[in-house]
Enzyme design. Structure first.
Site, PDB file in Angstrom:
ATOM      1  N   SER A 137      -7.968   4.649   5.114  1.00  0.00           N
ATOM      2  CA  SER A 137      -8.366   5.240   3.832  1.00  0.00           C
ATOM      3  C   SER A 137      -9.519   6.196   4.105  1.00  0.00           C
ATOM      4  O   SER A 137     -10.171   6.096   5.163  1.00  0.00           O
ATOM      5  CB  SER A 137      -8.848   4.120   2.894  1.00  0.00           C
ATOM      6  OG  SER A 137      -9.474   4.650   1.744  1.00  0.00           O
ATOM      7  N   TYR A 142     -13.790  -3.424   0.922  1.00  0.00           N
ATOM      8  CA  TYR A 142     -12.715  -2.441   1.142  1.00  0.00           C
ATOM      9  C   TYR A 142     -13.146  -1.424   2.206  1.00  0.00           C
ATOM     10  O   TYR A 142     -12.399  -1.133   3.151  1.00  0.00           O
ATOM     11  CB  TYR A 142     -12.381  -1.743  -0.185  1.00  0.00           C
ATOM     12  CG  TYR A 142     -11.167  -0.852  -0.100  1.00  0.00           C
ATOM     13  CD1 TYR A 142      -9.888  -1.383  -0.054  1.00  0.00           C
ATOM     14  CD2 TYR A 142     -11.303   0.539  -0.062  1.00  0.00           C
ATOM     15  CE1 TYR A 142      -8.766  -0.563   0.034  1.00  0.00           C
ATOM     16  CE2 TYR A 142     -10.187   1.367   0.025  1.00  0.00           C
ATOM     17  CZ  TYR A 142      -8.924   0.808   0.069  1.00  0.00           C
ATOM     18  OH  TYR A 142      -7.819   1.624   0.167  1.00  0.00           O
TER      19      TYR A 142
HETATM   20  N1  LIG Z   1      -4.099   4.364  -3.945  1.00  0.00           N
HETATM   21  C1  LIG Z   1      -5.124   4.911  -3.299  1.00  0.00           C
HETATM   22  O1  LIG Z   1      -5.913   5.681  -3.876  1.00  0.00           O
HETATM   23  C2  LIG Z   1      -5.314   4.617  -1.832  1.00  0.00           C
HETATM   24  C3  LIG Z   1      -6.225   5.402  -1.121  1.00  0.00           C
HETATM   25  C4  LIG Z   1      -6.427   5.160   0.227  1.00  0.00           C
HETATM   26  C5  LIG Z   1      -5.722   4.148   0.856  1.00  0.00           C
HETATM   27  N2  LIG Z   1      -4.859   3.379   0.146  1.00  0.00           N
HETATM   28  C6  LIG Z   1      -4.164   2.314   0.865  1.00  0.00           C
HETATM   29  O2  LIG Z   1      -2.780   2.517   0.777  1.00  0.00           O
HETATM   30  C7  LIG Z   1      -2.101   1.267   0.954  1.00  0.00           C
HETATM   31  C8  LIG Z   1      -1.063   1.111  -0.144  1.00  0.00           C
HETATM   32  O3  LIG Z   1      -1.757   1.060  -1.385  1.00  0.00           O
HETATM   33  P1  LIG Z   1      -1.126   1.567  -2.771  1.00  0.00           P
HETATM   34  O4  LIG Z   1      -2.064   2.534  -3.343  1.00  0.00           O
HETATM   35  O5  LIG Z   1       0.302   1.923  -2.579  1.00  0.00           O
HETATM   36  O6  LIG Z   1      -1.299   0.207  -3.600  1.00  0.00           O
HETATM   37  P2  LIG Z   1      -0.284  -0.770  -4.348  1.00  0.00           P
HETATM   38  O7  LIG Z   1      -1.099  -1.867  -4.875  1.00  0.00           O
HETATM   39  O8  LIG Z   1       0.567   0.031  -5.264  1.00  0.00           O
HETATM   40  O9  LIG Z   1       0.664  -1.304  -3.157  1.00  0.00           O
HETATM   41  C9  LIG Z   1       0.228  -2.260  -2.242  1.00  0.00           C
HETATM   42  C10 LIG Z   1       1.395  -3.154  -1.885  1.00  0.00           C
HETATM   43  O10 LIG Z   1       0.947  -4.102  -0.889  1.00  0.00           O
HETATM   44  C11 LIG Z   1       1.482  -5.376  -1.214  1.00  0.00           C
HETATM   45  N3  LIG Z   1       0.652  -6.434  -0.639  1.00  0.00           N
HETATM   46  C12 LIG Z   1      -0.624  -6.753  -0.976  1.00  0.00           C
HETATM   47  N4  LIG Z   1      -1.022  -7.826  -0.267  1.00  0.00           N
HETATM   48  C13 LIG Z   1       0.006  -8.186   0.533  1.00  0.00           C
HETATM   49  C14 LIG Z   1       0.198  -9.211   1.497  1.00  0.00           C
HETATM   50  N5  LIG Z   1      -0.764 -10.107   1.766  1.00  0.00           N
HETATM   51  N6  LIG Z   1       1.374  -9.275   2.142  1.00  0.00           N
HETATM   52  C15 LIG Z   1       2.376  -8.397   1.870  1.00  0.00           C
HETATM   53  N7  LIG Z   1       2.244  -7.397   0.970  1.00  0.00           N
HETATM   54  C16 LIG Z   1       1.078  -7.302   0.306  1.00  0.00           C
HETATM   55  C17 LIG Z   1       1.477  -5.414  -2.732  1.00  0.00           C
HETATM   56  O11 LIG Z   1       2.353  -6.403  -3.245  1.00  0.00           O
HETATM   57  C18 LIG Z   1       1.901  -3.977  -3.068  1.00  0.00           C
HETATM   58  O12 LIG Z   1       3.301  -3.874  -3.151  1.00  0.00           O
HETATM   59  C19 LIG Z   1      -3.195   0.189   0.955  1.00  0.00           C
HETATM   60  O13 LIG Z   1      -3.482  -0.192   2.285  1.00  0.00           O
HETATM   61  C20 LIG Z   1      -4.376   0.919   0.335  1.00  0.00           C
HETATM   62  O14 LIG Z   1      -5.601   0.359   0.745  1.00  0.00           O
HETATM   63  C21 LIG Z   1      -4.628   3.595  -1.175  1.00  0.00           C
END
Ligand SMILES: NC(=O)c1ccc[n+]([C@@H]2O[C@H](COP(=O)([O-])OP(=O)(O)OC[C@H]3O[C@@H](n4cnc5c(N)ncnc54)[C@H](O)[C@@H]3O)[C@@H](O)[C@H]2O)c1
Length: 257
Positions: free
Chosen positions: A143, A156
């Site tokens: 991230s 985080y």
């Molecule tokens: N959305 C943002 O702004 C953003 C920015 C930077 C990084 N990220 C990163 O991107 C990645 C995806 O996030 P997103 O935005 O799609 O969020 P999201 O919450 O939509 O998706 C995350 C997914 O991970 C799954 N998950 C969570 N814990 C789990 C576990 N223990 N085992 C298996 N699956 C699990 C959830 O069920 C969900 O489907 C994450 O690592 C997040 O930190 C997101």
């Protein structure tokens, strides 16, 4: 495009957001996708979306923090599709929003468990299958929080800095086996996770968070998950054959401004 024809790609966090959209992207480029998530119902929806678009996918319900479940999703990829070429190690959670000294200890442990241990276990269990294949690719989701300060999101930020660090370690250890390891560092992406951070940060007016953030982003908006998927697919493809150990910022200019 068919950069992933005959390739087997595992995606964790495939039920939603970046993971779902990237699963669709890999499948659209010819990959057989092993979609992994905790949430069975939405995971099955991802598989239906892929199959509905003419792609190939197999769902494995797993908690990425449980070693035996991680081992199982790798074994399933080998049993169902014959091996593993790519791991998109993407599942993650945001924790809560609080000043460092008021941050909840249990939530701190949970965030590190999913975002750090889950990513480590994925790399640990997939490496032998990739060695058998003669090489492979890992893309970890870090991230912007892995390279910049994240006030009010201490766990985080710590966890995503760890992902950047583990990516470097794995890149060096796995290079002799022909396995490249990179990370993506998105800024703000239009998914459930950022909606929840908006609500936790300004409960009385979450849209104000969006407005303030958009004013800080030089390109003036959040990323769409499709834009992150494009970078992930590039890094996992042969076009990126000389890239390893790198952490790519994709943030609309947020962190340079
Ligand atoms: N959305 C943002 O702004 C953003 C920015 C930077 C990084 N990220 C990163 O991107 C990645 C995806 O996030 P997103 O935005 O799609 O969020 P999201 O919450 O939509 O998706 C995350 C997914 O991970 C799954 N998950 C969570 N814990 C789990 C576990 N223990 N085992 C298996 N699956 C699990 C959830 O069920 C969900 O489907 C994450 O690592 C997040 O930190 C997101």
């Amino acid at each position: 495009m068919s950069r992933f024809s005959n390739k087997v790609v595992i995606v964790t966090g495939a039920s939603a957001g970046i993971g779902r959209v990237t699963s669709l992207r890999f499948a659209s480029e010819g990959a057989s996708v092993v979609a992994v998530d905790l949430n069975e119902e939405t995971l099955n929806e991802t598989v239906e979306l892929i199959e509905g678009a003419g792609g190939t996918a197999h769902a494995v319900v797993a908690d990425v923090t449980v070693s035996a479940e991680v081992e199982n999703y790798v074994n399933q990829a080998v049993e169902v599709y014959g091996g593993v070429d790519v791991l998109f190690n993407n599942a993650g959670i945001e924790g809560h929003v609080a000043p460092l000294e008021a941050y909840d200890e249990e939530i701190f442990d949970k965030v590190l468990n999913v975002n750090v241990k889950g990513v480590w276990l994925g790399m640990r269990h997939v490496v032998d299958a990739m060695r058998l294949r003669g090489g492979g690719n890992i893309v970890n989701t870090a991230s912007g929080a892995g390279v910049m300060a994240t006030p009010t999101l201490v766990a985080y930020g710590a966890s995503k800095h760890a992902v950047v660090g583990m990516t470097k370690t794995a890149a060096i250890e796995f290079a002799p086996a022909g396995i490249r390891v990179n990370a993506v560092c998105p800024g703000v992406v239009n998914t459930r996770m950022i909606r929840n951070i908006e609500k936790m940060t300004i409960p009385e007016d979450p849209e104000e968070y969006t407005k303030m953030t958009n004013e800080r982003v030089p390109l003036g908006r959040y990323a769409e998950p499709e834009e992150i998927a494009g970078l992930v697919a590039y890094l996992a493809s042969d076009e990126a054959a000389y890239i390893t150990g790198a952490s790519y910022i994709i943030d609309g200019g947020l962190f340079v401004s």
